[in-house]
Each structure stands twice: as structure tokens, then as C-alpha cells.
Design an enzyme around this catalytic site. Sequence first.
Site, mmCIF file in Angstrom:
data_model
loop_
_atom_site.group_PDB
_atom_site.id
_atom_site.type_symbol
_atom_site.label_atom_id
_atom_site.label_comp_id
_atom_site.label_asym_id
_atom_site.label_seq_id
_atom_site.Cartn_x
_atom_site.Cartn_y
_atom_site.Cartn_z
ATOM 1 N N GLY A 102 0.775 -1.219 0.000
ATOM 2 C CA GLY A 102 0.000 0.000 0.000
ATOM 3 C C GLY A 102 0.804 1.264 0.000
ATOM 4 O O GLY A 102 1.953 1.304 0.187
ATOM 5 N N CYS A 138 4.830 -0.124 1.443
ATOM 6 C CA CYS A 138 4.585 1.162 0.789
ATOM 7 C C CYS A 138 4.671 2.316 1.767
ATOM 8 O O CYS A 138 5.012 3.433 1.397
ATOM 9 C CB CYS A 138 3.219 1.163 0.113
ATOM 10 S SG CYS A 138 3.137 0.018 -1.274
#
Length: 532
Positions: free
Chosen positions: A5, A466
Site C-alpha cells: 500500500g 509502501c
Amino acid sequence: AVGGGGGGSSSSSADRPGSALTLRPALLASLSHDGAPSSSDRRALQASAAEARCARFVLIQRFNALLAHLAPLVHSSREHEAHTLGGRLCLLRGVVFLEVKQALLQRFVTSTAKDADAPQVLLNRLRALSKQSPDGSHTLLAQLQEQLSLLHPRALCRADKAFRVNFVGEAADDHGGPYREAITQICGELQSGQLPLLLRCPNGRHGVGAGRDVYLPRPAASSARELGWFRFVGQLLGLALRQKETQLPLNLPSLVWKQLVSQPLDESDLRGTDELCWQSLQKLRTIDQEGVDAALFGDVIFETFQAQLSDGSEVELLPGGRHSRVTFESRHDYCDAVLAARLRESRQQCDALLQGISLVLPQRLLSLFTWEQLERLACGSADVSVEVLRGRTKYGVGVSSVQRHVRYFWAALRGFTPEQRSAFLRFVWGRSRLPISAAEWGDTRFTLHTKQSPRPDALFPVAHTCFFSLELPAYTSAAICRERLLYAITHCLAIDIDTTTGARENRQLTAWSSSEDEEEEPGAPPSPTARR
């Protein structure tokens, strides 16, 4: 667990704090090892007397201040073109401040950056790992090169990351993590024998000398496909110089980097990759000091004018060289020829790398940098410093650095080997090296959260690549913390527990789009320790 993410132009160099352009000469003596100027700049300031050192610095500082304004107008050559003003500047690269060089690079990057949506690529990591072939056709590098070759190179020159990654069979939504993971895995392929491009240097194979962990371009890798792959790796290197999100953890020797910045090669470059060959040449040059003269030479030396390259292949050093014996009188010519052959054995591959870089950056920008600077800018520092990471760490709600499980965490990292620390960084961020400067760090911080559970010792840590964050269970002992961390960074490779629509769609992809391949098994369920 790990998930994939979410993951401009800068001010003038002279306006930044700690700038060498505004440093007062009187403060020169108090500079720390990591202060400005950089290590290469400091070498240019060595002088015995403090007054001479300060006077020299004022001169170099004034030169850099002028160059910062005028370089875009005059820097248009390379070092071997010393008759031009640009060529002369390249000869002075050792006294040009790194910040001046980076400002020139950043000016070009900003003016040529694309703001279009990132192109999407589909990569099958399961196939790359399970269907290895001698020609490297199933590797991630081959998959990525095949798809990106359909695009104009400038389409990848974006401000953040060059493209967006979708992993087949993995529930990962690319907000930075999958992209960094793909780049890191490709570098692993290059340095693992999965691709016929690089090989471990002779020092590494024989366990002698320095640079045992570096890889050389394979001299025999000269087919059209292999040179195409080298050009693509060069393109990735160019993107690493343009984008903070792109970093290539490659261990290449000075012999390669020097060719990319047009610095002359010398004996130290051979010694840094093949100590035994270098020693043999030194002994042959000075064999007369061992009591061997022209009469005895033929009884102890049986070399002919041919050389063995790093991959074991042999080349003649002159026409009919394999039949021409080396004599006492010709031994220096032989040594010079061997040295030249070994230093230029990868010229074709390095030229291909340079061609790839030039697709996204002009070659003339590279020639102002030293080879060490280019390596650090493209690849970062191989040493993952725990203290640097800790200094760039923020803690989530209810978490503090004095809590017991947090102290266990930092103690575990300090006790890891360099390879384990790199694996940890890849687990939590998708890259295996830290940024090398405050500018590259920017606002990025590692975030440590506590994963709440009544039975923390039964859980594994969860990473969000992420977002560069980790959920750490409140382990009750240092031993359990270390054991759980090591298991996670060693066994968790998939980025597989994102819950976005895009991630779920990627999870449903179970086959690579090739009619010649048999049907693949669906993606495996997420492991006990997963990545987002």
C-alpha cells in the site's frame, strides 16, 4: 506481514543549510566526517598549514560558486575531450562540490520530468522463481524489459517512480512497495546467476583480496539479447539517478563505474577484482630481483602472448599470440598487454550500460561525477546503519522508544549481520539500502507500531512496504523478538495481504500470458508473516 500500500524542484544549493558554498573557511577545521564538503571534496583541501588550507578552500569555493551559475552553459564535453572547456571541467571533477553537481543534475531532471500516469506492468514472481532457465527468459528483468521496450524511454522519466507494478497472484496494490520490491529482486537476479550477464569477480571466487562481493560484466555476454538487457539495466541506472523511489542495490567494481563516468582505469581496478592476476604481473615485472635473468627466464616462465579473462575465456594479445613465447626482454610488453586486455574486457557491456543511461539522462552529466559518487547516487550505501535508521524513526500512537519490546527490537537489529539488516530493510520497505543523504530521505520516516494481542509471542511482525512501517507485537523477551524478526525477513517474500480492489484483482491472476507455458497453480495463501 507485508503490504504494498501507499507510498519538484529544489532550492538553490547555496540556500541549503550546511552548504559548502556558504561555509565559512574558519569552520573548516571543525567539519565532522559526514559534514560538507564530501569526502572527495575534502581530499582536495589537504594542506599542512591551517592558513593554506583555508585560502585554498576560499579559492575552490569561489570556483564552485561561479560554476554553479555557468555550468549549464559550458558543460558539454567529456574528460577525453580536454581541448574543450567542458572537458577541462571534467578533469577538475575532484574539486567540484557534490552539491553543485547534484543541482545541475536536478535542474535537468526537473525540466524533463513527465507528469503522465505511470505505465503499468505485470510481473510474475512465481514463474521467475520456479521456472529458471539458463538464458534468463523467465526472470523479472526479462519480463519487465519486454513490456517497457514497447514504450518510449522518456515515458518512464516521472518525478516519483517509473512504472506501476502488478504482481501476478499476489494481493499487492502498488503505492511504492511492489515497485521497490521488483527493482530489488531484479538486482538479486543479476547477482545470483539467474541471468547470464554478471559473474562474481575472481577475488570472490578465490577468496582473496578486496572486493570479494562485487560482480563483473561477463565478457562473453555479447549477443544481441544480452546487450539489450545491459542497455535496459543502464536505463534503470539512469532512472535511479532521476528518482528517489528507484535504487539499484548492485555491487559493481570501480572498473565498471569508471567507464560510465569516463575516468581512466589503472592497475588498482584490476587488483580490486583479481588480486592473483595483479600479483602475477607484479612478480613477472620484477622477476630480475629474484635472480632470474634472460638465460634462466625460459626455464621458469612458459607464458605466451594470450590472457585469460574473468570468465575463463582466453584472448590473444597480438596476432598469433598463443604461439609467441614471452621472453625476458618482452615481459613488460606482455604485462602491459594483459593489463589492458583485463581492463577493457567488459568495454562492450559497459558501453551498452552507458547507452541505456543516455536514454533517460545525457552522458555529459555523468562525467562531472567521480565513480564513487555515481555508485552511491545510483545504488545507495550497502551498510544499513541501525543508528541512521533509528534517527529516521517515528513511533505510532501509544509507542515510545523506552518500551520493552521496542528496546528488544533495536537490540535485535544491532545484533543482525549486514545481510540480515539489508533483508530487514527489504521486508519493511522493499529496498535493501538506505538513502545516502538528507535530501534523498526527504520527509520519509520509518514508523514503528505495536501490534496488539493478548498472546504477542505467538504472532509475527507485520510490515507495510509502501508506508515503510512495521507492526511489532509486544514480545516478552529479546530472544523471541529476534527469532520472530529473523523468521519474517527470511521467509516472507510475497506482498500479499492488501485489501484494495486492485490488490484483489492481482491476487486472482494465476497464469502468465504465454501460450507456450503450462497452466500455473493459483497463488498460495499468505504466510503467517505477511507483507502489505
